[in-house]
Design a protein around this motif. Structure first.
Motif, short mmCIF file in Angstrom:
data_model
loop_
_atom_site.label_atom_id
_atom_site.label_comp_id
_atom_site.label_asym_id
_atom_site.label_seq_id
_atom_site.Cartn_x
_atom_site.Cartn_y
_atom_site.Cartn_z
N VAL A 11 20.16 5.81 28.31
CA VAL A 11 19.32 6.13 29.47
C VAL A 11 18.32 5.00 29.72
O VAL A 11 18.07 4.59 30.87
N ALA A 12 17.73 4.47 28.64
CA ALA A 12 16.77 3.37 28.80
C ALA A 12 17.44 2.12 29.37
O ALA A 12 16.86 1.44 30.23
N VAL A 13 18.67 1.82 28.92
CA VAL A 13 19.38 0.66 29.46
C VAL A 13 19.71 0.88 30.94
O VAL A 13 19.60 -0.05 31.76
N TRP A 14 20.10 2.10 31.29
CA TRP A 14 20.39 2.40 32.69
C TRP A 14 19.13 2.25 33.56
O TRP A 14 19.20 1.71 34.66
N ARG A 15 18.02 2.71 33.04
CA ARG A 15 16.77 2.54 33.79
C ARG A 15 16.41 1.07 33.93
O ARG A 15 15.86 0.64 34.94
N LEU A 16 16.75 0.27 32.88
CA LEU A 16 16.51 -1.17 32.98
C LEU A 16 17.40 -1.81 34.04
O LEU A 16 16.94 -2.65 34.83
N CYS A 17 18.66 -1.40 34.07
CA CYS A 17 19.58 -1.97 35.05
C CYS A 17 19.19 -1.59 36.48
O CYS A 17 19.47 -2.35 37.42
N THR A 18 18.58 -0.43 36.64
CA THR A 18 18.18 0.01 37.98
C THR A 18 16.73 -0.38 38.31
O THR A 18 16.21 0.05 39.34
N ASP A 69 21.31 13.34 15.14
CA ASP A 69 20.13 12.55 15.50
C ASP A 69 20.53 11.18 16.04
O ASP A 69 19.93 10.67 16.99
N TYR A 70 21.57 10.58 15.42
CA TYR A 70 22.01 9.26 15.88
C TYR A 70 22.63 9.34 17.27
O TYR A 70 22.41 8.45 18.11
N VAL A 71 23.40 10.40 17.52
CA VAL A 71 23.98 10.57 18.85
C VAL A 71 22.86 10.72 19.89
O VAL A 71 22.93 10.16 20.99
N THR A 72 21.83 11.47 19.54
CA THR A 72 20.68 11.62 20.44
C THR A 72 20.02 10.27 20.71
O THR A 72 19.66 9.95 21.85
N PHE A 73 19.88 9.46 19.64
CA PHE A 73 19.26 8.15 19.80
C PHE A 73 20.12 7.24 20.70
O PHE A 73 19.58 6.52 21.55
N VAL A 74 21.44 7.30 20.52
CA VAL A 74 22.32 6.50 21.38
C VAL A 74 22.20 6.94 22.83
O VAL A 74 22.16 6.11 23.76
N GLY A 75 22.11 8.26 23.04
CA GLY A 75 21.93 8.75 24.40
C GLY A 75 20.62 8.29 25.02
O GLY A 75 20.58 7.86 26.18
N GLU A 76 19.53 8.35 24.23
CA GLU A 76 18.23 7.89 24.75
C GLU A 76 18.26 6.39 25.06
O GLU A 76 17.67 5.94 26.06
N ARG A 108 13.88 0.42 36.82
CA ARG A 108 12.84 1.44 36.66
C ARG A 108 12.23 1.45 35.26
O ARG A 108 11.30 2.20 35.00
N ALA A 109 12.74 0.64 34.36
CA ALA A 109 12.23 0.64 32.98
C ALA A 109 11.01 -0.27 32.87
O ALA A 109 10.87 -1.26 33.60
N VAL A 110 10.12 0.11 31.94
CA VAL A 110 8.93 -0.70 31.66
C VAL A 110 9.29 -1.68 30.55
O VAL A 110 9.38 -1.31 29.38
N LEU A 111 9.57 -2.93 30.92
CA LEU A 111 9.99 -3.94 29.94
C LEU A 111 9.21 -5.21 30.21
O LEU A 111 9.32 -5.81 31.28
N ARG A 112 8.42 -5.62 29.22
CA ARG A 112 7.63 -6.85 29.37
C ARG A 112 8.44 -8.05 28.92
O ARG A 112 9.01 -8.04 27.82
N ARG A 113 8.52 -9.07 29.77
CA ARG A 113 9.28 -10.26 29.41
C ARG A 113 8.73 -10.95 28.18
O ARG A 113 9.47 -11.54 27.39
N PHE A 173 9.68 0.52 25.59
CA PHE A 173 8.64 -0.42 25.17
C PHE A 173 8.97 -1.09 23.85
O PHE A 173 8.57 -2.24 23.63
N LEU A 174 9.68 -0.40 22.97
CA LEU A 174 9.92 -0.95 21.63
C LEU A 174 11.39 -1.27 21.36
O LEU A 174 11.69 -2.30 20.76
N VAL A 175 12.29 -0.40 21.77
CA VAL A 175 13.70 -0.58 21.43
C VAL A 175 14.39 -1.57 22.37
O VAL A 175 15.13 -2.45 21.92
N LEU A 176 14.15 -1.44 23.67
CA LEU A 176 14.85 -2.32 24.62
C LEU A 176 14.60 -3.81 24.38
O LEU A 176 15.56 -4.61 24.42
N PRO A 177 13.37 -4.27 24.13
CA PRO A 177 13.19 -5.71 23.87
C PRO A 177 13.98 -6.20 22.67
O PRO A 177 14.57 -7.29 22.70
N ARG A 178 14.02 -5.41 21.62
CA ARG A 178 14.77 -5.81 20.41
C ARG A 178 16.27 -5.79 20.67
O ARG A 178 17.00 -6.68 20.21
N LEU A 179 16.73 -4.77 21.37
CA LEU A 179 18.16 -4.69 21.68
C LEU A 179 18.58 -5.85 22.58
O LEU A 179 19.62 -6.49 22.35
N ALA A 180 17.79 -6.14 23.59
CA ALA A 180 18.13 -7.24 24.50
C ALA A 180 18.10 -8.59 23.79
O ALA A 180 18.99 -9.42 23.99
#
Length: 378
Positions: A144-151, A134-141, A153-158, A259-266
């Motif tokens: 992918v979200a970070v890659w979409r952010l770099c390109t 499950d953790y490996v799946t979460f890391v993969g997801e 295409r991710a939905v990230l509110r400042r 929407f939830l993980v990327l803002p906290r990670l960043a």
């Protein structure tokens, strides 16, 4: 509400052929002492075909009466006795139907296991394996979200990122200041005990400076973030999981990872290096206090030794520690929150697991980075 004066609860049973009639009267509330359960258990044990209720004399009732009725109905169902609830107050009937329609949560309480040690060990191994997948799946997801952010295409509110930066950065300064100063004091005292034996107490400045810059500033900041911000992340996401808010986001086509993980990670990845530098300075300040006021080292001399000992390599190593720690704490905390169960107790379990996992990850990462630096000669 009846105008009759309050009366103690009364329960009578009447046998009418194959029917048992339970007659309730008086006040059935928590404040009253209710009749013994044998008054309804004994007639049901006689094996009647039907059970009916008579509450014409019932004055008031609360949850105490509901519990009694539920126990009677459960006993009747266990003995295959047809129960008719038409004689109960309508409110009681609705609440009993509601209680029967909501299944008991299986994860609300833990029962004692009767399995042997080998079976429990196997179950633990299977549980660890499932969590690892499950953790490996979460890391993969997350990747992918970070890659979409770099390109782009991710939905990230400042606004979400700034809000997380404020909570994990500025609001953490008081506790980071206190812990870092105390760590600097402790390092200076411990070093002074040994260095004073050789008349080299002035090197306390070098000891505190190198220790704080290379690893201690980052480690203490990481531990604080794991216990404070990481626990907050897990509790927030766990509560959203319990309230099915994450399911609602998915239904609306919004990625919870973005929407939830990327803002906290960043936010944590950005703030950890800044907090680490601040912790380094506060730790050196703690050592300065001990060196100047306890060891009688001149302030200028202490600062000179610190500047000579702490080079950019040590600072960069500390900053690298802090970036790694920020990613680990954010990932571990968001993973526990996103994979939280559906009960209130699961939120507490997820919060505890987030703190423990984060601290273990910090220690393992510190060991790996320290050994790697030694191998590389830096």
């Amino acid at each position: 509400m009846s105008d009759r004066p309050p009366a103690p609860p009364v329960l009578e049973s009447r046998r009418e052929g194959d029917v048992v009639r339970l007659v309730f009267a008086g006040e059935w509330t928590i404040a009253q002492r209710i009749p013994a359960a044998d008054l309804w258990k004994t007639p049901l044990a006689a094996g009647p075909a039907r059970l009916v209720f008579d509450t014409a004399g019932l004055q008031t009732w609360d949850s105490r009466f509901l519990v009694v009725c539920r126990n009677i109905l459960d006993e009747a169902a266990r003995r295959a006795i047809a129960a008719e609830t038409a004689g109960l107050p309508p409110g009681v009937v609705r609440l009993l139907a509601l209680a029967a329609s909501v299944p008991e949560r299986t994860d609300a309480a833990r029962g004692a296991s009767s399995d042997g040690p080998l079976a429990r060990l196997g179950a633990l191994a299977m549980d660890i394996w499932e969590k690892a997948k499950d953790y490996v799946t979460f890391v993969g997801e997350t990747t992918v979200a970070v890659w979409r952010l770099c390109t782009g295409r991710a939905v990230l509110r400042r606004a979400d990122v700034w809000n997380q930066i404020r909570m994990s950065g500025a609001e953490a300064l008081p506790i980071v200041s206190l812990i870092s100063v105390l760590v600097g004091l402790i390092l200076a005292y411990v070093g002074a005990v040994q260095l004073r034996m050789f008349g080299a107490q002035v090197y306390v400045a070098s000891l505190v400076g190198i220790a704080m810059a290379r690893v201690m500033g980052a480690v203490m900041t990481g531990v604080i973030m794991a216990g404070r911000t990481g626990a907050s992340f897990a509790a927030e996401l766990g509560s959203m999981q319990v309230n099915e808010e994450i399911d609602a986001l998915t239904t609306l086509g919004i990625s919870p990872m973005e929407f939830l993980v990327l803002p906290r990670l960043a936010a944590l990845t950005i703030m950890m290096p800044l907090l680490c530098l601040y912790a380094d300075f506060m730790g050196m300040l703690g050592g300065f206090i001990v060196g100047v006021f306890m060891l009688d080292i001149a302030p200028g001399e202490y600062i000179t030794f610190t500047r000579n000992a702490v080079d950019l390599t040590a600072i960069w190593i500390g900053l690298f520690h802090s970036v790694v720690f920020g990613v680990l704490v954010a990932m571990a905390s968001c993973f526990q929150g996103m994979r939280c169960g559906r009960s209130a107790s699961a939120v507490g379990t997820a919060t505890t697991a987030a703190v423990v996992t984060s601290i273990v990850a910090l220690v393992v990462a510190t060991a790996i980075i320290t050994v790697s630096c030694d191998i590389l000669g830096i």
